[in-house]
Write a protein that holds these residues in place. Structure first.
Motif, PDB file in Angstrom:
ATOM      1  N   LEU A   1     -42.375  73.718 -38.485  1.00 53.68           N
ATOM      2  CA  LEU A   1     -41.677  73.245 -39.684  1.00 53.68           C
ATOM      3  C   LEU A   1     -41.404  71.757 -39.665  1.00 53.68           C
ATOM      4  N   ILE A   2     -41.645  71.101 -38.518  1.00 53.84           N
ATOM      5  CA  ILE A   2     -41.240  69.708 -38.380  1.00 53.84           C
ATOM      6  C   ILE A   2     -42.026  68.813 -39.340  1.00 53.84           C
ATOM      7  N   GLY A   3     -43.287  69.128 -39.588  1.00 46.81           N
ATOM      8  CA  GLY A   3     -44.080  68.324 -40.513  1.00 46.81           C
ATOM      9  C   GLY A   3     -43.542  68.400 -41.925  1.00 46.81           C
ATOM     10  N   SER A   4     -43.213  69.611 -42.379  1.00 45.67           N
ATOM     11  CA  SER A   4     -42.662  69.786 -43.734  1.00 45.67           C
ATOM     12  C   SER A   4     -41.290  69.115 -43.860  1.00 45.67           C
ATOM     13  N   LEU A   5     -40.485  69.219 -42.807  1.00 50.29           N
ATOM     14  CA  LEU A   5     -39.176  68.543 -42.833  1.00 50.29           C
ATOM     15  C   LEU A   5     -39.351  67.034 -42.945  1.00 50.29           C
TER      16      LEU A   5
END
Length: 636
Positions: free
Chosen positions: A438-442
């Motif tokens: 999820l870090i990319g979307s965050l």
């Protein structure tokens, strides 16, 4: 259909002429070779056309039509053969028998083909179909012969050459043998091909196409067999969940073809190291599962050590040599679970715990691990829900000039308030985001929100946004930054991206290419957390940074610690030599502020200068911070 036409047409033709040779009329006979061969061709071609018609559609109409053509083909073959039958005498045909002889095979073959055209053919329908076809063929022959009347001519008759009759009989015998051989050969070919195909299909259905290892259904079947074999005996087996640690780095840096090759090499090595009662399957992606019968945990650990040696062994891909490593977790049947789904899930929980805790060896499942991992999974799902429903927020912390006291900009900091759990620290949910992809979307969400907020600030000032290592290694990052700037209307010189050296060292050539593209947009770049991790002077020499952010670990205790003060003084001198401003993080006391000012630090950030604040409250901050109006619109 061709083989069926050859076998069916030739078989009935042979039957016809064998019967004709058995017929002894009261007059000499002979056969026309051309018409005899023509009757064979008519039977085969007629059957091929009939089968083609019956295969045109799934409705019974096509089957009935094709079956009727079968009867007509046999009738045409029979009467052509009769015209090849020359008798020295007067020939009469009884028309009624002729009509019946044609209708009988047409009707019987139509029903026969219709019965065999069903997808699920019952045996009784098959038997009826064969019986009707036999009745139609035999009825055709003997009814047609009943229509045939011969009256011998008075006087002498020419002698019939016995050699010609013998030749015809031999020809018929040869054709019959060819037909039998064709049918037998086609049966053997079809049987062998079907066996090979079924074996290949079974293997494909039970094995992974890329690595050749058993797949998930095969893995599940193997566990079921082990449970059945155990029965009431006191036997145990262990399931080991395996997840490769650095496989994504191979994919990102060397490409997916290199990742596939790495999986093939690792899988081949695992298959070669297996002993009796050991099993390895690929479940998908870079996840594997191993199974071994055991009597104690030590046996499971010994098996996992052999697997770990494989994962840690270097892999050569082209000119590169890489090592992936793996996290492993084990659950034992029946100690940890009786149900197989629960057993596999518990092994996964132990594996995820080993991955999160950076454990080198095998992690065995226990109830505490299960509760901890389930909590992290629930947190990941809640974070995913918060991201999809815009339930996150961005706070801003001031970055101030230490010489003038003027706010130079703000750092955007992600904040999350859970509806039930309340505020959750970034130190808790950021690792969860990294583990669950999820870090990319965050990162994209924070970048867009921060640029949108900063575009409305008056007077304008800079906004700094952290970029994770995952997001930075995405080749589309420069295009994303450009699109966000155009979308929000924020001038490029007012955006600063903060990178850690960890994000740069994975692939320096790729990193430099991405940095140059970002710099070409006019966006600033800051080296974050300098002094910790992999920090080196080579990074400052190789990459065109606009700012150095000194790690808070050196600021904490700078007023008493001579070593910290010396390191800070050296970094500040380095920044001045390279003409790169230095910002000190984590300023919390007046003493720290005084020392940094005395040493000539350019900028500072910390609780003493301002705590992270929602964008709507920045206008109410005291001190020299710029007045910022509340946010008027939100990101969709």
């Amino acid at each position: 259909m061709f083989l069926a036409a050859v076998a069916g047409g030739g078989g009935v033709w042979t039957t016809h002429f064998v019967a004709m040779l058995a017929y002894e009329p009261p007059a000499p006979v002979s056969f026309d070779p051309a018409m005899t061969v023509m009757s064979l061709v008519i039977a085969m071609v007629g059957l091929l056309i009939s089968f083609s018609v019956s295969a045109l559609g799934v409705t019974p109409v096509f089957a009935l039509a094709g079956g009727a053509l079968v009867g007509l083909s046999y009738s045409a073959m029979h009467y052509t053969g009769m015209f090849a039958y020359h008798v020295v005498g007067l020939i009469e045909w009884q028309f009624g028998y002729v009509v019946i002889s044609i209708l009988l095979p047409v009707l019987c073959s139509a029903i026969s083909v219709a019965l065999t055209s069903q997808r699920q053919l019952p045996m009784r329908h098959f038997c009826w179909s064969v019986a009707l076809l036999v009745v139609g063929i035999v009825g055709l022959h003997f009814t047609a012969m009943a229509a045939y009347r011969v009256t011998p001519l008075a006087g002498s008759s020419p002698e019939i050459d016995p050699a010609a009759i013998l030749a015809l009989a031999l020809a018929i015998a040869i054709v019959a043998l060819i037909i039998v051989g064709t049918g037998l050969a086609s049966y053997l070919i079809d049987t062998n091909v079907r066996t090979d195909s079924q074996e290949k299909l079974r293997h494909m259905a039970a094995h992974d196409a890329l690595t050749g290892l058993p797949n998930r259904p095969n893995f599940t079947s193997h566990l079921s067999r082990l449970v059945q074999e155990a029965g009431g005996h006191d036997r145990k087996f262990a399931v080991i969940g395996v997840d490769l640690n650095r496989f994504k780095e191979i994919n990102d840096t060397l490409g997916h073809s290199a990742g596939d090759e790495a999986l093939r090499i690792i899988s081949r090595r695992m298959a070669q190291c297996l002993r009796d009662d050991e099993f390895v399957a690929r479940l998908g992606g870079d996840e594997f599962a191993a199974v071994t019968k055991c009597a104690s945990r030590s046996e499971v650990s010994a098996f996992s050590n052999r697997l770990a040696e494989i994962f840690n062994r270097p892999i050569r891909i082209g000119s590169m040599e890489v090592s992936v490593g793996a996290s492993m977790g084990a659950a034992i049947w029946p100690d940890d679970a009786l149900e197989l789904d629960e057993l596999v899930n518990n092994a996964d929980l132990a594996m995820y715990h080993a991955k999160h805790a950076f454990l080198d060896g095998l992690c065995f499942y226990d109830a505490g691990i299960g509760a901890l991992v389930r909590k992290r999974r629930q947190l990941a799902e809640a974070l995913r829900h918060a991201l999809e429903h815009d339930e996150l927020d961005v706070h801003y912390q001031a970055q101030m000039s230490l010489s003038t006291g003027k706010v130079q900009g703000y750092e955007a900091l992600l904040r999350w308030t859970h509806p039930q759990l309340g505020p959750i620290s970034p130190s808790e949910f950021i690792p969860v985001a990294e583990e669950n992809g999820l870090i990319g979307s965050l990162g994209v969400w924070v970048l867009r929100r921060a640029c949108m907020d900063a575009a409305a600030w008056d007077p304008p000032c800079r906004v700094a946004v952290n970029v994770s290592a995952v997001q930075f290694m995405d080749a589309s990052l420069p295009r994303l930054v450009h699109e966000v700037l155009l979308e929000t209307g924020l001038p490029p010189q007012r955006l600063e991206l903060e990178l850690t050296e960890t994000a740069l060292i994975k692939d320096k050539a790729r990193s430099l290419h991405i940095i140059r593209q970002i710099k070409a947009l006019g966006v600033g770049l800051a080296l974050d957390d300098f002094g910790s991790g992999y920090s080196s002077l080579e990074t400052l020499r190789s990459f065109p940074f606009d700012k150095i952010k000194l790690d808070r670990g050196f600021v904490d205790g700078i007023e008493q610690d001579r070593q910290s003060k010396a390191i800070v003084r050296a970094v500040l001198a380095l920044g001045k030599s390279l003409d790169i401003p230095v910002l000190a993080e984590g300023i919390e006391t007046d003493e720290q502020m005084s020392v940094l000012r005395l040493e000539g630090c350019d900028e500072g950030q910390g609780y003493l200068l301002g705590r992270p604040t929602p964008v709507g409250d920045l206008a109410h901050k005291s001190g020299p911070a710029p007045m910022v109006p509340p946010r008027q619109h939100r990101v969709a």
